[in-house]
Motif scaffolding. Structure first.
Motif, mmCIF file in Angstrom:
data_model
loop_
_atom_site.group_PDB
_atom_site.id
_atom_site.type_symbol
_atom_site.label_atom_id
_atom_site.label_comp_id
_atom_site.label_asym_id
_atom_site.label_seq_id
_atom_site.Cartn_x
_atom_site.Cartn_y
_atom_site.Cartn_z
ATOM 1 N N ARG A 102 35.552 28.800 42.666
ATOM 2 C CA ARG A 102 36.611 28.491 41.699
ATOM 3 C C ARG A 102 37.268 27.145 42.001
ATOM 4 N N TYR A 103 37.465 26.856 43.280
ATOM 5 C CA TYR A 103 38.154 25.621 43.670
ATOM 6 C C TYR A 103 37.201 24.493 44.069
ATOM 7 N N HIS A 104 35.909 24.723 43.953
ATOM 8 C CA HIS A 104 34.896 23.701 44.276
ATOM 9 C C HIS A 104 35.075 23.159 45.701
ATOM 10 N N TRP A 105 35.299 24.082 46.648
ATOM 11 C CA TRP A 105 35.520 23.680 48.028
ATOM 12 C C TRP A 105 34.220 23.301 48.711
ATOM 13 N N SER A 106 34.314 22.338 49.588
ATOM 14 C CA SER A 106 33.211 22.003 50.483
ATOM 15 C C SER A 106 33.136 23.091 51.562
ATOM 16 N N ARG A 107 32.065 23.074 52.324
ATOM 17 C CA ARG A 107 31.918 24.019 53.432
ATOM 18 C C ARG A 107 33.108 23.912 54.392
ATOM 19 N N GLU A 108 33.450 22.689 54.778
ATOM 20 C CA GLU A 108 34.541 22.491 55.731
ATOM 21 C C GLU A 108 35.870 22.992 55.174
ATOM 22 N N PHE A 143 36.305 25.327 52.921
ATOM 23 C CA PHE A 143 36.231 26.789 52.866
ATOM 24 C C PHE A 143 36.537 27.374 54.247
ATOM 25 N N LEU A 144 35.965 26.807 55.285
ATOM 26 C CA LEU A 144 36.235 27.256 56.650
ATOM 27 C C LEU A 144 37.713 27.060 57.000
ATOM 28 N N GLU A 145 38.273 25.913 56.640
ATOM 29 C CA GLU A 145 39.681 25.637 56.928
ATOM 30 C C GLU A 145 40.607 26.600 56.192
ATOM 31 N N GLU A 146 40.316 26.848 54.922
ATOM 32 C CA GLU A 146 41.166 27.751 54.130
ATOM 33 C C GLU A 146 41.095 29.190 54.655
ATOM 34 N N THR A 147 39.924 29.590 55.136
ATOM 35 C CA THR A 147 39.800 30.940 55.689
ATOM 36 C C THR A 147 40.560 31.028 57.014
ATOM 37 N N CYS A 148 40.535 29.971 57.812
ATOM 38 C CA CYS A 148 41.354 29.924 59.033
ATOM 39 C C CYS A 148 42.830 30.047 58.677
ATOM 40 N N HIS A 149 43.252 29.304 57.639
ATOM 41 C CA HIS A 149 44.646 29.375 57.181
ATOM 42 C C HIS A 149 45.008 30.807 56.790
ATOM 43 N N LYS A 150 44.122 31.451 56.061
ATOM 44 C CA LYS A 150 44.372 32.836 55.644
ATOM 45 C C LYS A 150 44.537 33.752 56.853
ATOM 46 N N ALA A 151 43.833 33.440 57.957
ATOM 47 C CA ALA A 151 43.936 34.230 59.185
ATOM 48 C C ALA A 151 45.174 33.877 59.996
ATOM 49 N N GLY A 152 45.913 32.841 59.575
ATOM 50 C CA GLY A 152 47.074 32.409 60.332
ATOM 51 C C GLY A 152 46.701 31.548 61.528
ATOM 52 N N LEU A 153 45.518 30.958 61.473
ATOM 53 C CA LEU A 153 45.012 30.107 62.552
ATOM 54 C C LEU A 153 45.102 28.638 62.137
ATOM 55 N N PRO A 154 45.049 27.721 63.100
ATOM 56 C CA PRO A 154 44.998 26.304 62.738
ATOM 57 C C PRO A 154 43.748 26.023 61.906
ATOM 58 N N ALA A 205 27.464 34.193 61.657
ATOM 59 C CA ALA A 205 26.851 32.954 61.165
ATOM 60 C C ALA A 205 27.438 31.757 61.901
ATOM 61 N N ARG A 206 26.688 30.687 61.895
ATOM 62 C CA ARG A 206 27.177 29.399 62.384
ATOM 63 C C ARG A 206 27.813 28.668 61.200
ATOM 64 N N ALA A 207 28.728 27.786 61.488
ATOM 65 C CA ALA A 207 29.443 27.072 60.421
ATOM 66 C C ALA A 207 28.485 26.387 59.449
ATOM 67 N N GLU A 208 27.409 25.797 59.974
ATOM 68 C CA GLU A 208 26.478 25.065 59.097
ATOM 69 C C GLU A 208 25.676 25.988 58.182
ATOM 70 N N GLU A 209 25.708 27.294 58.422
ATOM 71 C CA GLU A 209 25.009 28.248 57.559
ATOM 72 C C GLU A 209 25.845 28.687 56.355
ATOM 73 N N VAL A 210 27.131 28.428 56.379
ATOM 74 C CA VAL A 210 28.037 28.872 55.322
ATOM 75 C C VAL A 210 27.729 28.119 54.035
ATOM 76 N N GLU A 211 27.511 28.864 52.958
ATOM 77 C CA GLU A 211 27.241 28.295 51.640
ATOM 78 C C GLU A 211 28.389 28.654 50.693
ATOM 79 N N PRO A 212 29.330 27.732 50.467
ATOM 80 C CA PRO A 212 30.435 28.015 49.553
ATOM 81 C C PRO A 212 29.920 28.415 48.173
ATOM 82 N N GLY A 213 30.519 29.440 47.612
ATOM 83 C CA GLY A 213 30.102 29.936 46.305
ATOM 84 C C GLY A 213 29.038 31.008 46.388
ATOM 85 N N THR A 214 28.280 31.028 47.472
ATOM 86 C CA THR A 214 27.284 32.074 47.700
ATOM 87 C C THR A 214 27.811 33.084 48.702
ATOM 88 N N HIS A 215 28.387 32.573 49.766
ATOM 89 C CA HIS A 215 28.906 33.437 50.826
ATOM 90 C C HIS A 215 30.409 33.661 50.683
#
Length: 191
Positions: A139-145, A147-158, A109-119
């Motif tokens: 649960r945390y009412h995250w925006s798309r951006e 959610f992407l940042e937190e998933t990067c963090h989980k991967a150990g990426l910037p 997917a492209r970043a703009e396709e990510v739907e927090p809470g659905t995906h």
């Protein structure tokens, strides 16, 4: 992926509890139930909560075996092998709330396709990989951006690694159900 019937949800939650009870007691894994609408091999995660807090979560993005086998393995691993937590003790088992997430296949997917809470989201770059389930962003009412940042963090990426062309973004959906849907059955003894 069609929703699982209520009886299959109950069977998978009971199986997860039996698998945890057996694993914590170092006993053999329980027999696998026959599901009426088995979706075949698919990924699943089992999340354990105690007192409203996460107590363990382990899953498989894909699995070659039947869903019941995947759920049983993930439940035992969530109780004993999540490196973020000490292993679950026998005294804790009755207090656990079990949640199962049955995953759809991942797709690019492209970043703009990510739907927090659905995906749900997996971010990969090189050997680094991080995954968050859809219910985390909800649960945390995250925006798309975020959610992407937190998933990067989980991967150990910037946090902005998702913006780089060599970073893969994949999404999936999940059918999520928990013992809170069937409270009368939660603490029934394992057979």
């Amino acid at each position: 992926m069609s929703p699982l019937p209520s009886d299959d949800r109950r069977a998978l939650l009971a199986l997860a509890r039996q698998a945890i009870t057996a694993a914590v007691a170092q006993k053999p894994a329980p027999a696998l139930p026959a599901l009426t609408a088995d979706p075949g091999p698919c990924g699943a995660f089992v999340s354990l909560h105690s007192g409203g807090r996460l107590r363990g979560c382990i899953g498989m993005i894909e699995s070659p075996g039947p869903l019941a086998e995947t759920v049983a393995r993930c439940a035992a691993a969530a109780a004993l092998e999540d490196p973020r937590f000490d292993p679950v003790t026998p005294n804790e088992v009755p207090e656990l709330e079990i949640e199962v997430s049955v995953l759809s296949p991942l797709r690019a997917a492209r970043a703009e396709e990510v739907e927090p809470g659905t995906h749900g989201l997996r971010i990969r770059r090189g050997y680094a990989s991080g995954l968050l389930l859809p219910q985390v962003a909800a649960r945390y009412h995250w925006s798309r951006e975020r959610f992407l940042e937190e998933t990067c963090h989980k991967a150990g990426l910037p946090p902005d690694a998702w913006r780089q062309p060599d970073t893969a973004i994949e999404v999936f959906t999940a059918e999520v159900f928990s013992e809170t849907e069937f409270p009368a059955e939660k603490r029934m003894p394992a057979s």
